[in-house]
Design an enzyme around this catalytic site. Structure first.
Site, PDB file in Angstrom:
ATOM      1  N   ARG A  18       0.841  -1.216   0.000  1.00  0.00           N
ATOM      2  CA  ARG A  18       0.000   0.000   0.000  1.00  0.00           C
ATOM      3  C   ARG A  18       0.870   1.259   0.000  1.00  0.00           C
ATOM      4  O   ARG A  18       0.581   2.235  -0.688  1.00  0.00           O
ATOM      5  CB  ARG A  18      -0.933  -0.007   1.225  1.00  0.00           C
ATOM      6  CG  ARG A  18      -2.104  -0.964   1.076  1.00  0.00           C
ATOM      7  CD  ARG A  18      -2.902  -1.054   2.337  1.00  0.00           C
ATOM      8  NE  ARG A  18      -2.067  -1.502   3.450  1.00  0.00           N
ATOM      9  CZ  ARG A  18      -2.466  -1.533   4.717  1.00  0.00           C
ATOM     10  NH1 ARG A  18      -3.683  -1.149   5.036  1.00  0.00           N
ATOM     11  NH2 ARG A  18      -1.659  -1.966   5.662  1.00  0.00           N
ATOM     12  N   ASN A  36      -6.299  -2.983   1.770  1.00  0.00           N
ATOM     13  CA  ASN A  36      -6.128  -4.441   1.875  1.00  0.00           C
ATOM     14  C   ASN A  36      -7.508  -5.083   2.034  1.00  0.00           C
ATOM     15  O   ASN A  36      -8.322  -4.619   2.838  1.00  0.00           O
ATOM     16  CB  ASN A  36      -5.291  -4.800   3.107  1.00  0.00           C
ATOM     17  CG  ASN A  36      -3.804  -4.592   2.862  1.00  0.00           C
ATOM     18  OD1 ASN A  36      -3.383  -4.303   1.741  1.00  0.00           O
ATOM     19  ND2 ASN A  36      -3.006  -4.744   3.897  1.00  0.00           N
TER      20      ASN A  36
HETATM   21  C1  LIG Z   1       3.369  -3.209   6.365  1.00  0.00           C
HETATM   22  C2  LIG Z   1       2.125  -3.099   5.586  1.00  0.00           C
HETATM   23  O1  LIG Z   1       1.131  -2.553   6.027  1.00  0.00           O
HETATM   24  O2  LIG Z   1       2.184  -3.663   4.352  1.00  0.00           O
HETATM   25  P1  LIG Z   1       0.989  -3.838   3.304  1.00  0.00           P
HETATM   26  O3  LIG Z   1       0.453  -2.499   2.965  1.00  0.00           O
HETATM   27  O4  LIG Z   1       1.647  -4.532   2.152  1.00  0.00           O
HETATM   28  O5  LIG Z   1      -0.050  -4.729   3.964  1.00  0.00           O
END
Ligand SMILES: CC(=O)OP(=O)(O)O
Length: 193
Positions: A18, A36
Protein backbone atom coordinates in the site's frame (compact mmCIF):
# COMPACT_ATOMS: atom_id res chain seq x y z
CA UNK A 1 -10.50 12.38 -16.43
CA UNK A 2 -10.50 8.61 -15.95
CA UNK A 3 -10.87 6.15 -13.15
CA UNK A 4 -9.66 2.64 -12.66
CA UNK A 5 -10.47 0.13 -10.02
CA UNK A 6 -7.95 -2.65 -9.82
CA UNK A 7 -7.46 -5.79 -7.79
CA UNK A 8 -3.90 -6.95 -7.17
CA UNK A 9 -3.31 -10.51 -6.01
CA UNK A 10 -0.16 -12.39 -5.05
CA UNK A 11 2.26 -11.37 -2.31
CA UNK A 12 0.64 -7.98 -1.81
CA UNK A 13 -0.15 -7.74 1.89
CA UNK A 14 2.32 -7.19 4.76
CA UNK A 15 5.00 -6.30 2.21
CA UNK A 16 4.63 -2.52 2.11
CA UNK A 17 2.51 -2.69 -1.04
CA UNK A 18 0.00 0.00 0.00
CA UNK A 19 2.90 2.34 0.84
CA UNK A 20 4.39 1.60 -2.58
CA UNK A 21 1.09 2.42 -4.33
CA UNK A 22 0.76 5.60 -2.27
CA UNK A 23 4.33 6.64 -3.13
CA UNK A 24 3.62 6.19 -6.84
CA UNK A 25 0.75 8.70 -6.64
CA UNK A 26 3.00 11.26 -4.97
CA UNK A 27 3.13 14.67 -6.71
CA UNK A 28 0.59 13.44 -9.26
CA UNK A 29 -2.93 14.66 -9.60
CA UNK A 30 -4.36 11.29 -8.60
CA UNK A 31 -7.11 10.74 -6.06
CA UNK A 32 -8.65 7.56 -4.63
CA UNK A 33 -7.48 4.89 -2.24
CA UNK A 34 -5.63 1.64 -1.71
CA UNK A 35 -7.01 -0.93 0.66
CA UNK A 36 -6.13 -4.44 1.88
CA UNK A 37 -9.04 -6.84 1.38
CA UNK A 38 -9.92 -9.75 3.68
CA UNK A 39 -9.27 -12.10 0.76
CA UNK A 40 -5.54 -11.25 0.87
CA UNK A 41 -5.86 -9.15 -2.28
CA UNK A 42 -5.50 -5.37 -2.54
CA UNK A 43 -8.00 -2.96 -4.06
CA UNK A 44 -6.82 0.21 -5.74
CA UNK A 45 -9.24 2.87 -6.93
CA UNK A 46 -7.63 5.81 -8.66
CA UNK A 47 -8.87 8.84 -10.57
CA UNK A 48 -6.76 11.19 -12.68
CA UNK A 49 -5.54 11.77 -16.22
CA UNK A 50 -5.35 8.64 -18.36
CA UNK A 51 -1.58 9.13 -18.75
CA UNK A 52 -0.99 9.35 -14.98
CA UNK A 53 -3.27 6.39 -14.31
CA UNK A 54 -1.52 4.19 -16.91
CA UNK A 55 1.86 5.13 -15.39
CA UNK A 56 0.49 4.26 -11.93
CA UNK A 57 -0.85 0.89 -13.10
CA UNK A 58 2.55 0.04 -14.62
CA UNK A 59 4.40 1.11 -11.50
CA UNK A 60 2.33 -1.02 -9.13
CA UNK A 61 1.89 -4.16 -11.24
CA UNK A 62 5.35 -5.39 -10.28
CA UNK A 63 7.38 -8.27 -8.99
CA UNK A 64 10.10 -6.69 -6.87
CA UNK A 65 11.07 -8.34 -3.61
CA UNK A 66 9.23 -8.45 -1.23
CA UNK A 67 6.25 -7.45 -3.41
CA UNK A 68 5.00 -9.96 -5.99
CA UNK A 69 1.88 -9.00 -7.95
CA UNK A 70 0.86 -12.26 -9.60
CA UNK A 71 -2.41 -11.02 -11.09
CA UNK A 72 -3.70 -7.52 -11.72
CA UNK A 73 -7.23 -7.03 -12.97
CA UNK A 74 -8.15 -3.51 -13.96
CA UNK A 75 -11.48 -1.94 -14.87
CA UNK A 76 -11.58 1.46 -16.59
CA UNK A 77 -14.44 3.94 -16.13
CA UNK A 78 -15.08 7.66 -16.28
CA UNK A 79 -13.94 9.60 -13.18
CA UNK A 80 -16.58 10.45 -10.57
CA UNK A 81 -14.65 13.21 -8.79
CA UNK A 82 -15.74 11.80 -5.43
CA UNK A 83 -12.25 11.81 -3.82
CA UNK A 84 -10.17 14.78 -2.76
CA UNK A 85 -6.87 13.01 -2.16
CA UNK A 86 -5.20 9.61 -2.42
CA UNK A 87 -5.31 7.64 0.80
CA UNK A 88 -4.20 4.39 2.34
CA UNK A 89 -7.25 2.89 3.98
CA UNK A 90 -6.06 1.17 7.12
CA UNK A 91 -7.85 -1.62 8.94
CA UNK A 92 -8.03 -2.72 12.52
CA UNK A 93 -5.20 -1.08 14.52
CA UNK A 94 -3.99 -4.38 16.04
CA UNK A 95 -3.92 -6.04 12.62
CA UNK A 96 -2.05 -3.03 11.21
CA UNK A 97 0.56 -3.26 13.99
CA UNK A 98 1.15 -6.95 13.26
CA UNK A 99 1.43 -6.16 9.55
CA UNK A 100 4.08 -3.52 10.28
CA UNK A 101 6.04 -5.91 12.51
CA UNK A 102 5.99 -8.55 9.75
CA UNK A 103 7.07 -5.99 7.20
CA UNK A 104 9.88 -4.68 9.44
CA UNK A 105 11.09 -8.30 9.78
CA UNK A 106 11.10 -8.72 6.01
CA UNK A 107 13.01 -5.48 5.51
CA UNK A 108 15.53 -6.42 8.22
CA UNK A 109 16.05 -9.79 6.57
CA UNK A 110 16.52 -8.11 3.19
CA UNK A 111 18.95 -5.57 4.67
CA UNK A 112 20.99 -8.36 6.25
CA UNK A 113 21.05 -10.29 2.95
CA UNK A 114 22.13 -7.14 1.11
CA UNK A 115 24.89 -6.38 3.57
CA UNK A 116 26.13 -9.98 3.39
CA UNK A 117 26.17 -9.67 -0.38
CA UNK A 118 28.07 -6.41 -0.28
CA UNK A 119 30.58 -7.88 2.23
CA UNK A 120 31.10 -10.78 -0.18
CA UNK A 121 31.65 -8.30 -3.02
CA UNK A 122 34.09 -6.33 -0.88
CA UNK A 123 36.01 -9.54 -0.15
CA UNK A 124 36.17 -10.34 -3.85
CA UNK A 125 37.43 -6.82 -4.57
CA UNK A 126 40.08 -7.11 -1.85
CA UNK A 127 41.17 -10.45 -3.33
CA UNK A 128 41.48 -8.83 -6.74
CA UNK A 129 43.46 -5.95 -5.23
CA UNK A 130 45.81 -8.45 -3.58
CA UNK A 131 46.30 -10.22 -6.90
CA UNK A 132 47.04 -6.89 -8.59
CA UNK A 133 49.52 -5.90 -5.86
CA UNK A 134 51.19 -9.27 -6.27
CA UNK A 135 51.49 -8.69 -10.01
CA UNK A 136 52.86 -5.20 -9.40
CA UNK A 137 55.45 -6.64 -7.01
CA UNK A 138 56.52 -9.18 -9.62
CA UNK A 139 56.78 -6.43 -12.25
CA UNK A 140 58.87 -4.28 -9.91
CA UNK A 141 61.14 -7.28 -9.28
CA UNK A 142 61.57 -7.73 -13.04
CA UNK A 143 62.32 -4.00 -13.42
CA UNK A 144 64.96 -4.27 -10.68
CA UNK A 145 66.52 -7.27 -12.44
CA UNK A 146 66.57 -5.36 -15.73
CA UNK A 147 68.15 -2.32 -14.07
CA UNK A 148 70.82 -4.57 -12.54
CA UNK A 149 71.54 -6.08 -15.98
CA UNK A 150 71.80 -2.51 -17.37
CA UNK A 151 74.29 -1.50 -14.67
CA UNK A 152 76.37 -4.62 -15.18
CA UNK A 153 76.40 -4.11 -18.98
CA UNK A 154 77.53 -0.49 -18.52
CA UNK A 155 80.35 -1.60 -16.21
CA UNK A 156 81.41 -4.27 -18.73
CA UNK A 157 81.51 -1.74 -21.55
CA UNK A 158 83.52 0.74 -19.44
CA UNK A 159 86.06 -1.97 -18.49
CA UNK A 160 86.27 -3.10 -22.13
CA UNK A 161 86.93 0.47 -23.26
CA UNK A 162 89.66 0.84 -20.66
CA UNK A 163 91.32 -2.45 -21.71
CA UNK A 164 91.05 -1.64 -25.41
CA UNK A 165 92.41 1.88 -24.83
CA UNK A 166 95.45 0.53 -22.97
CA UNK A 167 96.09 -2.12 -25.64
CA UNK A 168 95.91 0.44 -28.46
CA UNK A 169 98.17 2.83 -26.51
CA UNK A 170 100.80 0.10 -26.11
CA UNK A 171 100.47 -0.86 -29.78
CA UNK A 172 100.88 2.76 -30.93
CA UNK A 173 103.94 3.21 -28.70
CA UNK A 174 105.48 0.06 -30.23
CA UNK A 175 104.70 1.24 -33.79
CA UNK A 176 106.17 4.68 -33.01
CA UNK A 177 109.35 3.04 -31.67
CA UNK A 178 109.62 0.86 -34.80
CA UNK A 179 109.14 3.87 -37.05
CA UNK A 180 111.84 5.86 -35.21
CA UNK A 181 114.31 3.01 -35.54
CA UNK A 182 113.44 2.61 -39.28
CA UNK A 183 113.85 6.38 -39.72
CA UNK A 184 117.26 6.29 -37.96
CA UNK A 185 118.41 3.33 -40.05
CA UNK A 186 117.37 5.12 -43.23
CA UNK A 187 119.17 8.29 -42.09
CA UNK A 188 122.31 6.30 -41.45
CA UNK A 189 121.98 4.97 -45.03
CA UNK A 190 121.72 8.57 -46.25
CA UNK A 191 118.02 8.54 -46.85
CA UNK A 192 116.05 11.35 -45.26
CA UNK A 193 112.31 10.92 -44.80
C1 LIG B 1 3.37 -3.21 6.37
C2 LIG B 1 2.13 -3.10 5.59
O1 LIG B 1 1.13 -2.55 6.03
O2 LIG B 1 2.18 -3.66 4.35
P1 LIG B 1 0.99 -3.84 3.30
O3 LIG B 1 0.45 -2.50 2.96
O4 LIG B 1 1.65 -4.53 2.15
O5 LIG B 1 -0.05 -4.73 3.96
Amino acid sequence: MKRFSAIAAGRVQRVGFREHVYKETFEKDITGYVKNLDTGKVEIVAEGSEEDLRALANAINIIRYPIAVKSFTIKWQEATGEYTSFEIIRGDIQEEIFERIDYAGTIMHQTLENSELSLKKQDQMLDKQDQMLDKQDRMLDKQDQMLQVGIETKEEIAALRKDTGKYLDDEFKEIKKELTSIKNALARAGIQV
